[in-house]
Design a protein around this motif. Structure first.
Motif, short mmCIF file in Angstrom:
data_model
loop_
_atom_site.label_atom_id
_atom_site.label_comp_id
_atom_site.label_asym_id
_atom_site.label_seq_id
_atom_site.Cartn_x
_atom_site.Cartn_y
_atom_site.Cartn_z
N GLY A 131 0.81 -1.22 0.03
CA GLY A 131 -0.09 0.01 0.09
C GLY A 131 0.85 1.12 0.20
N GLY A 132 2.26 1.20 0.48
CA GLY A 132 3.11 2.20 0.57
C GLY A 132 2.67 2.94 1.62
N HIS A 133 2.13 2.73 2.81
CA HIS A 133 2.11 3.47 3.80
C HIS A 133 3.10 3.43 4.82
N SER A 134 3.84 2.40 4.64
CA SER A 134 5.07 2.42 5.42
C SER A 134 6.21 3.23 4.81
N THR A 187 3.50 14.13 6.40
CA THR A 187 4.01 12.98 7.30
C THR A 187 2.54 12.07 7.16
N SER A 188 1.61 12.39 6.25
CA SER A 188 0.41 11.61 6.21
C SER A 188 -0.47 11.79 7.52
N SER A 189 -0.49 12.87 8.03
CA SER A 189 -0.77 13.42 9.44
C SER A 189 -2.16 14.00 9.28
N CYS A 190 -2.41 15.05 8.23
CA CYS A 190 -3.39 15.86 8.40
C CYS A 190 -4.51 15.83 7.52
N LYS A 194 -5.25 9.15 1.54
CA LYS A 194 -4.42 10.46 1.68
C LYS A 194 -3.35 10.46 0.40
N SER A 195 -4.00 11.44 -0.55
CA SER A 195 -3.26 11.45 -1.86
C SER A 195 -1.63 11.69 -1.61
N CYS A 196 -1.20 12.35 -0.70
CA CYS A 196 0.28 12.66 -0.30
C CYS A 196 0.94 11.41 -0.12
N THR A 197 0.19 10.40 0.26
CA THR A 197 0.86 9.06 0.44
C THR A 197 0.61 8.06 -0.48
N MET A 198 0.42 8.40 -1.61
CA MET A 198 0.17 7.64 -2.81
C MET A 198 0.96 8.04 -4.13
N LEU A 199 1.36 7.18 -4.67
CA LEU A 199 2.27 7.65 -5.85
C LEU A 199 1.17 7.63 -7.21
N ALA A 200 1.45 8.42 -7.86
CA ALA A 200 0.56 8.76 -9.02
C ALA A 200 0.23 7.45 -9.67
N VAL A 201 1.47 6.66 -9.94
CA VAL A 201 1.30 5.51 -10.77
C VAL A 201 0.53 4.43 -9.99
N GLN A 202 0.50 4.66 -8.72
CA GLN A 202 -0.49 3.52 -8.06
C GLN A 202 -1.83 3.61 -8.29
N ALA A 203 -2.22 4.94 -8.67
CA ALA A 203 -3.70 4.95 -8.93
C ALA A 203 -3.80 4.66 -10.27
#
Lengths: 274, 154, 790
Positions: free
Chosen positions: A33-36, B37-40, B53-62
């Motif tokens: 998932g990439g979350h770590s 930091t995937s916090s907010c 959280k779209s800051c914790t995902m690569l565009a390619v993952q979508a």
């Protein structure tokens, strides 16, 4: 904060992912998932040369009845674990612990395999796996092997999973009627535990600790004391024995030691139906 | 990928975060960035109908996924019921966390159409706001749920 | 028609709800260059050399400049400004956008790269190699006082200034000599990272042909920024246009003149290309100023009944590495409030400002006033313990005006409070809280030996709003006035356009100003357009901070409306062939008294003023008036907050389970917005009490710069709040309004810590440092069990 550049390989099967690992060696890193991983990459604390994306391996997303255990595909999202009827019935601790990971948006993307493979001592799911005495199925060039939870976490963010291997499945024994408890202590709901404690009472009692050492750990002193017939008070008093708690803004060794004692006591009390 | 019902394609560096692809490449700037930091949760969008959280995902993952951003919530000039509830309850001040809050809140109601106040607060635990003290945000989400709108998450 | 005082949904919302609000980072311009800042990893070090070659060679990099190179390029006309030299001999080390030979805090800019993409700038900044020679760091106020190391190598001491306010020293001595009860306490106001949800950002767009420069900035202060960019860079003020587009919260953190803004302006001008930068969250701990940072010593003297005789306060205030725009003045903003809402015959205040090798401090929500409120309200609880009465009773005995309504009352700290009525406000709060029942529940838990104790904390705060009478600012040696400007004009179509110098960043000015105008002119609020935040549209203004917008800027609008009506009345009288004195204006129409059919709506008057076909002799066409309002006095909102906490004595965890606030901000324009301001303010103060605090190691490294470790509370940590209001109109302005933007923050930190200490009082615990984390609370309990001092 922006990740450093890397090459990207989208794996279409577990075998393809293993082949990519074999080809790129130490440079490569699996991403579920990439979350770590992505948070570390954004701070450039991790700068893998190659990302092998296994996030689309939908055949590794499942929660199956394995007879005496439940088999959970490594790519199963936390939210699926949290809301699984099968787990809620057969291994309620695991479903509950999954609901304590991060926040809902994180749980929509993060996977059980990714979380366990990361092996963060402050993370929730490894503690559940330890308390449940579960295991992971690992696939590598030489085929599959099963690693018991107690042998999985070998050092800070290090596991017994080889660099050319990947976790494909997480197995937890069915404990439908067992007592259980997960005590997570943090200052803000979305955060990692300052200290946590998982307990499963199924005939014998097994207790594990979160963030009390460089790896996810069993509360061995507690487990030994209980096996020797100690009561809850006596067993929780030795909660921190043999641990190496970290020191940070949230607490020093003394405080974490005290917290571990309180949380183990609460967990044992809840797990024993008290 | 499909973004707000439109098929979008393009070449990006693998490291491109989904939020930057949405904002810088597709110019869908309603999705905001509030931390690293995937916090907010300011960057929350829906991927496959679920908050992410779209800051914790690569565009390619979508790639190949169905993505909805705040720009895709109102239809034909009508605010989404959650947007309407935020307005009526004064659930926003500076508005910066608002798109992410709306996306998280609609995802929450899709999963739990009739939450208690505590469940709303837990459901939004990954979204930070500095203006409202959350009081009116929680009120808005409860109102949207009461209205039987159930979030209507895409 | 009465629009004011009734809740009204916000005009601002549809854009913000749909993602159409444009913040600085949302603006895209062709040809833009991204700045990547190379920041010092050391708090105090000499720069022995900088190698920029690898960065310069990187793809997409346009230029790399070190601080020394920027200096040599002649871009600066003056250092970054400090507008508030609080004493004639205040030390103010020169502060330029980038360090040249010595860095003074972690995160200080030492070089800047310009690249053609966001990602490229981040990559290139990492390639700049800087050779630092570490110097001893001054990483705390204590270290600064100690002085064995200095924060700036060329300074002999860390002390920046000494500022006294002791109206009558002899009376103060006598008060303490005659006291039956005295209390003395030291409180630490930890540094806070303001954390507006939108990080700061800047975009400078040059117009090479004309030499014009437009600067978009996430700022609260476009007008001040315009003057200061001109002063700092030498760029002609008339060529500068500053725009604050949608701004995602400020809380004081966006009222400065920052290195990035100056760099963007000067480099865009030099390179003839748009130059931009957006702060990352973890960078904000270094690139945006912080709040608080004080050690407070407060002493109270009281007679046998607990009636106050005197109050003596000393602050040691952490300036950080440099004086920013109002850094040295922030503690002074609080100085006048250390006697709170109490009648204190004798008062003395001193403040020493110190330099440290930490991020500069400056205004953060409340700016000096939350600190003051905290100190006096904590000290009042300590006094209550000394005297042996409850926290409500000790307050009642000491309220100004005897707890009854007063107007224009002089305080020992040399202010004149506009109005107050503290007793009924306290009564309302205690009733809403169910105070007696809470005390009974608390006792029951104590009797039962519960490990989850209940604590109830009170705070009756007062704050200074409506900044500010210009003469008062002059008396404090502040570098500007405190007025605000407004234009109100009718458009030919009968719609109204308002131009305000106030600059909102979430406060809902467009809605509130429309409501004021609607009431005054008898028009529909939706027929009012409010223009602001762009110096080309609103050239005059002093911007938004210090809860001043309504009490100064809103009042200016109301006064401009009055002038519009006056002129319209002349025109209407002319056209109705009546004497102006015989005209009544009501609900948007002029009517000749006694002749109800002789009437004229103001929109018709406005159209007549536009065509100018038939105006009185010598009257200028158009219906437009402007007012610059300089308030005669500050406004002093007040209120009582009650915090209810549960303390888990086994873990030290504190849960805020209820929060009651009765605020009095005078007359209200939009109660919906007032409540929103109070809610948000409360949680920021609660956050200081329980979660937030920038932590530094002894080398001056911030240990919690990101949202992972700097704990801005989430929805799960706070309860819904119970609000109520009393209304005591201000005498400082014709609307009777006071201001409410900072009230919640000013009342809540003390209420929460009072509650936690109340819960733990059976242990003999009288004080706890902020934030009262579980570890802090647990240690205090352990210490008391071991017989130690808490």
């Amino acid at each position: 904060m922006i990740p450093a550049t890397f090459d990207y390989v989208e794996a279409e099967s577990a075998d393809a992912a293993l082949a990519a690992l074999a080809q790129h060696g130490d440079e490569a890193k699996l991403m579920a998932g990439g979350h770590s991983l992505i948070p570390l990459m954004r701070f450039r604390l991790a700068t893998p040369g190659v990302i092998v994306d296994i996030g689309r391996l939908s055949d590794l997303s499942y929660i199956n009845d394995g007879g005496d255990h439940i088999a959970i595909g490594a790519l199963t999202r936390h939210m699926a674990v949290e809301t699984s009827d099968l787990l809620t019935t057969e291994v309620p601790l695991l479903a509950h612990v999954a609901s304590q990971v991060g926040d809902p948006s994180v749980r929509h993307r993060g996977t059980i395999g990714g979380s366990i493979a990361h092996g963060d001592p402050a993370s929730d799911l490894p503690a559940a796996l330890l308390a449940l005495q579960g295991s992971v199925v690992v696939k590598g060039p030489g085929g599959e092997r099963v690693i018991p939870a107690g042998e999985l976490f070998t050092g800070f963010l290090e596991t017994a999973v080889g660099p050319d291997e990947m976790i494909t499945e997480v197995r937890v024994p069915k404990v439908p009627g067992a007592g259980w408890s997960y005590q997570k202590f943090n200052r803000r709901a979305q955060d990692w535990a300052i200290v946590g404690c998982a307990a499963v009472a199924n005939g014998s009692t097994t207790v594990s600790l979160v963030n009390m050492g460089p790896t996810p750990i069993l509360a061995s002193a507690v487990n030994d004391a209980l096996a020797s017939g100690a009561d809850v008070d006596a067993a929780s008093a030795v909660a921190a024995q043999g641990t190496e708690p970290p020191e940070d803004l949230n607490g020093d060794v003394e405080y974490r030691t005290a917290l571990a004692q309180v949380l183990v006591k609460r967990a044992l009390t809840e797990a024993s139906g008290g | 990928m499909t973004v707000n019902g439109q098929s979008r394609a393009g070449d990006v560096e693998p490291r491109t975060l989904l939020v930057h692809y949405l904002r810088d490449d597709l110019e869908l700037t309603g999705t905001n960035i509030g931390c690293d930091t995937s916090s907010c949760g300011a960057c929350t969008v829906h991927v496959g109908g679920e908050s992410v959280k779209s800051c914790t995902m690569l565009a390619v993952q979508a790639r190949g996924e169905d993505v909805t951003t705040i720009e895709g919530m109102a239809t034909n000039g009508e605010l989404h019921p959650m947007q309407q509830a935020f307005m009526e309850c004064h659930g926003l001040q500076c508005g910066y966390c608002t798109p992410g809050m709306i996306m998280a809140a609609t995802s929450l109601l899709a999963e739990n159409p009739n939450p208690t106040e505590a469940e709303v607060r837990e459901g939004l635990e990954g979204n930070l706001c500095r203006c409202t003290g959350y009081h009116n945000i929680v009120k808005a989400v409860l109102q949207a749920a009461d209205g039987g709108t159930n979030g209507g998450a895409s | 028609m009465t629009v004011m005082g009734t809740p009204r949904l916000r005009k601002e919302d549809p854009k913000l709800l749909t993602g159409e609000g444009k913040y600085v980072d949302d603006l895209q311009v062709p040809g833009q260059l991204w700045m990547g800042m190379v920041r010092s990893p050391m708090a105090h070090a000499r720069i022995n050399g900088i190698d920029t070659s690898a960065a310069e060679a990187a793809d997409g990099v346009h230029a790399v400049y070190t601080g020394a190179q920027l200096n040599d390029m002649g871009l600066w006309a003056a250092p970054l400004p400090c507008a508030w030299p609080v004493t004639p001999d205040m030390v103010n080390p020169p502060h330029y956008p980038a360090a040249t030979d010595e860095v003074h805090h972690v995160g200080e800019i030492v070089a800047v790269v310009l690249a053609d993409s966001r990602y490229g700038a981040a990559d290139a900044a990492e390639l700049v190699d800087v050779d630092y020679e570490p110097l001893p760091a001054v990483a705390s106020i204590e270290a600064a006082r100690d002085g064995s190391a200095t924060a700036h190598s060329d300074l002999e001491s860390n002390k920046a200034y000494h500022w006294p306010l002791i109206p009558d020293p002899d009376a103060l001595e006598a008060a303490f000599a005659n006291a039956t009860h005295t209390v003395k306490a030291e409180f630490v106001q930890q540094r806070l990272i303001p954390s507006a949800m939108e990080p700061r950002g800047v975009l400078a767009i040059p117009s090479p042909a004309g030499g014009d420069l437009t600067l978009y900035s996430a700022t609260q202060v476009p007008h001040i920024l315009k003057v200061m960019i001109a002063a700092t860079t030498g760029l002609p003020e008339g060529k500068l246009r500053i725009v604050a587009p949608a701004v995602g919260g400020g809380f004081g953190a966006k009222l400065n003149i920052n290195p990035d803004e100056i760099l963007a302006a000067t480099l865009a001008n030099k390179l003839s290309r748009p130059v931009r930068w957006t702060e990352s969250r973890s960078e904000a701990a270094f690139s945006t100023h912080q709040g608080r940072g004080q050690i407070q010593t407060i002493e109270l003297a009281a007679d046998a009944d607990g009636k106050l005789l005197g109050c003596r306060v000393h602050l040691d205030a952490d300036m950080g590495a440099y004086m920013m725009l109002i850094t040295p003045g922030v503690p002074l903003l609080g100085s006048f409030l250390y006697t709170g809402v109490y009648a204190v015959p004798a008062f003395g205040f001193t403040c020493d400002g110190y330099f440290t090798n930490l991020t500069p401090t400056d205004a953060y929500r409340g700016a000096g006033r939350p600190e003051a409120s905290y100190a006096i309200e904590r000290a009042m609880d300590l006094l209550a313990g000394e005297v042996g009465v409850g926290p409500d009773e000790i307050r009642r005995r000491n309220y100004l005006g005897g707890g009854e309504h007063f107007e224009n009352l002089e305080t020992p700290a040399t202010l004149v409070f506009d109005s107050g009525n503290y007793g009924p406000n306290l009564d309302a709060a205690l009733e809403m809280a169910g105070y007696a029942d809470l005390r009974a529940e608390q006792q029951a838990r104590r009797d039962a030996g519960s490990s989850t104790q209940l604590g109830i904390g009170l705070c009756t705060y007062v704050e200074i709003c409506g900044l500010a009478p210009s003469r008062a600012l002059g008396g404090l040696n502040y570098g500007a006035g405190g007025w605000e400007h407004a234009v109100v004009r009718f458009l030919p179509t009968g719609k109204v356009e308002v131009v305000s110098g106030s600059t909102p960043h979430g406060q809902g000015h467009e809605t509130s100003w429309s409501m004021i105008v609607a009431d005054k002119l008898g028009v529909d609020p939706d027929d009012v357009t409010v223009l602001h935040s762009d110096t080309a549209i609103s050239p005059l203004g002093l911007d938004t901070y210090g809860s001043r917008s309504l009490a100064v800027g809103g009042v200016a609008i109301a006064m401009a409306c009055d002038k519009v009506i006056d002129k319209a009345k002349e025109i209407a009288a002319h056209q109705l062939e009546a004497n102006p004195d015989d005209l009544e204006f009501d609900a948007g129409s002029f009517t000749v008294k006694g002749s109800p059919d002789k009437t004229m709506p103001i929109q018709s008057v406005a159209f007549g003023a536009f065509t100018a076909h038939d105006l009185p002799d010598d009257m200028e066409p158009n219906l437009q008036e402007q007012v610059t309002f300089d308030p005669p006095n500050f406004a002093f909102p007040f209120g009582t907050h009650v915090a209810v906490v549960e303390v888990d004595e086994e873990t030290g965890r504190v849960d805020l389970i209820d929060y009651i606030a009765i605020d009095d901000c005078g007359n209200q324009v939009n109660p919906l917005i007032v409540e929103g301001q109070v809610h948000g303010g409360i949680v920021q103060g609660v956050a200081q009490a329980l979660w937030e605090g920038a932590a530094y190691d002894e080398d001056g490294n911030c240990k919690n710069p990101s949202f992972l470790d700097y704990l801005v509370p989430s929805p799960t940590e706070v309860p819904s709040m119970k609000l109520g209001f009393t209304t005591t109109p201000s005498t400082s302005n014709p609307l009777g309004v006071k201001g409410v933007g900072e009230a919640g923050t000013i009342g809540s930190a003390a209420a929460v810590i009072n509650a936690v200490c109340d819960a733990l009082s059976p242990h003999g615990i009288k004080d706890l440092p902020m934030p009262a984390t579980p570890a802090v609370v647990w240690k205090a309990i352990q210490s008391s069990k071991n017989g130690g001092q808490s």
